[in-house]
Structures are given as structure tokens and as C-alpha cells.
Design a protein around this motif. Structure first.
Motif, PDB file in Angstrom:
ATOM      1  N   LEU A  71      26.969  18.082   5.117  1.00  0.00           N
ATOM      2  CA  LEU A  71      26.950  18.132   3.665  1.00  0.00           C
ATOM      3  C   LEU A  71      25.511  18.277   3.182  1.00  0.00           C
ATOM      4  N   ALA A  72      25.263  19.263   2.341  1.00  0.00           N
ATOM      5  CA  ALA A  72      23.912  19.509   1.831  1.00  0.00           C
ATOM      6  C   ALA A  72      23.523  18.427   0.832  1.00  0.00           C
ATOM      7  N   PRO A  73      22.367  17.796   1.009  1.00  0.00           N
ATOM      8  CA  PRO A  73      21.922  16.779   0.041  1.00  0.00           C
ATOM      9  C   PRO A  73      21.787  17.391  -1.354  1.00  0.00           C
ATOM     10  N   ASN A  74      22.371  16.738  -2.349  1.00  0.00           N
ATOM     11  CA  ASN A  74      22.258  17.237  -3.714  1.00  0.00           C
ATOM     12  C   ASN A  74      20.858  16.954  -4.256  1.00  0.00           C
ATOM     13  N   SER A  88      24.593  20.817  -7.104  1.00  0.00           N
ATOM     14  CA  SER A  88      26.033  20.607  -7.251  1.00  0.00           C
ATOM     15  C   SER A  88      26.666  21.472  -8.335  1.00  0.00           C
ATOM     16  N   SER A  89      25.856  22.018  -9.238  1.00  0.00           N
ATOM     17  CA  SER A  89      26.395  22.855 -10.318  1.00  0.00           C
ATOM     18  C   SER A  89      26.940  24.189  -9.797  1.00  0.00           C
ATOM     19  N   PHE A  90      26.587  24.539  -8.563  1.00  0.00           N
ATOM     20  CA  PHE A  90      27.052  25.802  -7.979  1.00  0.00           C
ATOM     21  C   PHE A  90      28.307  25.611  -7.131  1.00  0.00           C
ATOM     22  N   LYS A  91      28.766  24.374  -7.014  1.00  0.00           N
ATOM     23  CA  LYS A  91      29.916  24.100  -6.164  1.00  0.00           C
ATOM     24  C   LYS A  91      31.156  24.831  -6.672  1.00  0.00           C
ATOM     25  N   LYS A 180      31.685  24.828  -0.904  1.00  0.00           N
ATOM     26  CA  LYS A 180      32.136  23.437  -0.871  1.00  0.00           C
ATOM     27  C   LYS A 180      30.969  22.455  -0.723  1.00  0.00           C
ATOM     28  N   GLY A 181      29.749  23.009  -0.614  1.00  0.00           N
ATOM     29  CA  GLY A 181      28.573  22.151  -0.546  1.00  0.00           C
ATOM     30  C   GLY A 181      28.108  21.787   0.851  1.00  0.00           C
ATOM     31  N   TYR A 182      28.566  22.532   1.859  1.00  0.00           N
ATOM     32  CA  TYR A 182      28.180  22.242   3.235  1.00  0.00           C
ATOM     33  C   TYR A 182      27.140  23.236   3.751  1.00  0.00           C
ATOM     34  N   VAL A 183      26.199  22.752   4.544  1.00  0.00           N
ATOM     35  CA  VAL A 183      25.220  23.626   5.188  1.00  0.00           C
ATOM     36  C   VAL A 183      25.923  24.334   6.336  1.00  0.00           C
ATOM     37  N   ARG A 184      25.910  25.662   6.303  1.00  0.00           N
ATOM     38  CA  ARG A 184      26.610  26.437   7.319  1.00  0.00           C
ATOM     39  C   ARG A 184      25.671  27.143   8.282  1.00  0.00           C
ATOM     40  N   LEU A 185      24.427  27.328   7.861  1.00  0.00           N
ATOM     41  CA  LEU A 185      23.484  28.035   8.725  1.00  0.00           C
ATOM     42  C   LEU A 185      22.064  27.703   8.314  1.00  0.00           C
TER      43      LEU A 185
END
Length: 202
Positions: A71-74, A88-91, A180-185
């Protein structure tokens, strides 16, 4: 004991890389490395401007970062115009690409030039890039951006709080954050193909 030996081996490798006049970036942070894989970015072909990725398995076997999903830190910081931007506004909207950089980094200059040319096209692909200057005064960043003719929005992490939250050990570095707010790469050059693929996910 196994974890201790693994950490010793990892630090020895990083020392070797840095001693050879290379800059290594490790992610995820070592504090969270148990049961994951660490990523070491090693420049091996400076003339060609290329870099290699070395995956270091730590403790349990696991897949790469894009499969594990952290989960990417907000965060909420201001841009050069003093307008606040919160991750988080881009979620549930766009794929977000966080780009950490500094004015003194030569590799960053190359990436910034590319972003300045492609930012509008990326927005059309529902890819939002947030260039985050790490640890420099706003006046210095503003002057630098003006001299370079950058037209994109620049976020300020003057106290390095966001950089610390993402455990930044070197720049340039990109984080692809899905809807969804997760770091993918994580990458030190812009991963356009991967970004396009993730941007199409629902």
C-alpha cells in the motif's frame, strides 16, 4: 541467525556496488523485507544510459514488487503554486506515477526532459505523473524549473517527509501506484509499457 546473515550479505553487496562508483537503490525498505524481495538498481552501462535490475531474495521466496502489492503511503503536499495535492484523491481514478528527483541529479535531468515532452499524452492515457522534488527549498526548485522551461506541475517535499515515507535511498526513482492505491512497480527510468498496462486495469 539466517536473517542476520542475509542482512550482512545484503549490506556487503550494497557496499560493493557503491564502492564501484555505482548508486544502488533498495526497495522495499529493509525493515519490511522479510518474506519479500529487495530491488537493487545498478547502473551497468553508463554510456548507453541503461541500468540492470538485480532481485535479491530475502527470507521467504516471493514474487517481484508488482505482484506483492504494498500500500502506497498517503501524503498531502503543496506544489510550486502552493496548491495542495493529496495522493488519495486519485484513488479509483487514474494510475499515479510518483517521480522523486533533485536538481543536482544528472539522471533526473534526462527523465525530467522526457516527462516535459510526454506529460500531456500521458494524461490522455489516464496516467497521472506527480514529479516530487526531494529535500530542496521551493525557491531553488522554482528557479530551476523556470530556467529549464518545465510546464508540468512540480510537488515540493522540502523536508523530505514523503521521501522518508517511501524510504528513498537514491534518485531518480519512480513508483507506479494503481487505482486502488497499491505500489505495483518501482523503477529508476520511466516504465511506459508497464504504466500503460496498469492504467487499463479497473
Amino acid at each position: 541467525m539466517k536473517n542476520y546473515l542475509t542482512m550482512v550479505m545484503l549490506f556487503c553487496l550494497i557496499f560493493f556496488l557503491t564502492a564501484a562508483d555505482h548508486k544502488a537503490v533498495v526497495w522495499p525498505p529493509m525493515a519490511k523485507a522479510t518474506g519479500q524481495r529487495a530491488v537493487v538498481w545498478l547502473p551497468i552501462a553508463k554510456a548507453a544510459g541503461q541500468r540492470a535490475v538485480v532481485w535479491l531474495p530475502i527470507a521467504k521466496a516471493a514474487g517481484p514488487v508488482e505482484e506483492e502489492k504494498s500500500l502506497a503511503p498517503n501524503f498531502k503536499i503543496k506544489d510550486l503554486d502552493q496548491i495542495s495535492v493529496e495522493l488519495s484523491s486519485f484513488k479509483n481514478k487514474n494510475l499515479v506515477v510518483l517521480f522523486f528527483w533533485t536538481t543536482w541529479c544528472p539522471y533526473c535531468l534526462k527523465e525530467l526532459k522526457i516527462l516535459n515532452q510526454t506529460m500531456l499524452d500521458l494524461e490522455k492515457e489516464r496516467i497521472t505523473v506527480l514529479p516530487i522534488n526531494s529535500g530542496e527549498p521551493s525557491a531553488k526548485v522554482a528557479k530551476f524549473a523556470k530556467n529549464k522551461g518545465y510546464t508540468f506541475r512540480i510537488l515540493l517535499d522540502s523536508d523530505s517527509a514523503v521521501s522518508d515515507a517511501y524510504h528513498i535511498y537514491g534518485v531518480p526513482i519512480y513508483f507506479l501506484v494503481d487505482k486502488k492505491g497499491y505500489v505495483r512497480l518501482v523503477s529508476n527510468t520511466f516504465p511506459h509499457d508497464e504504466a500503460q498496462k496498469l492504467a487499463k486495469e479497473k
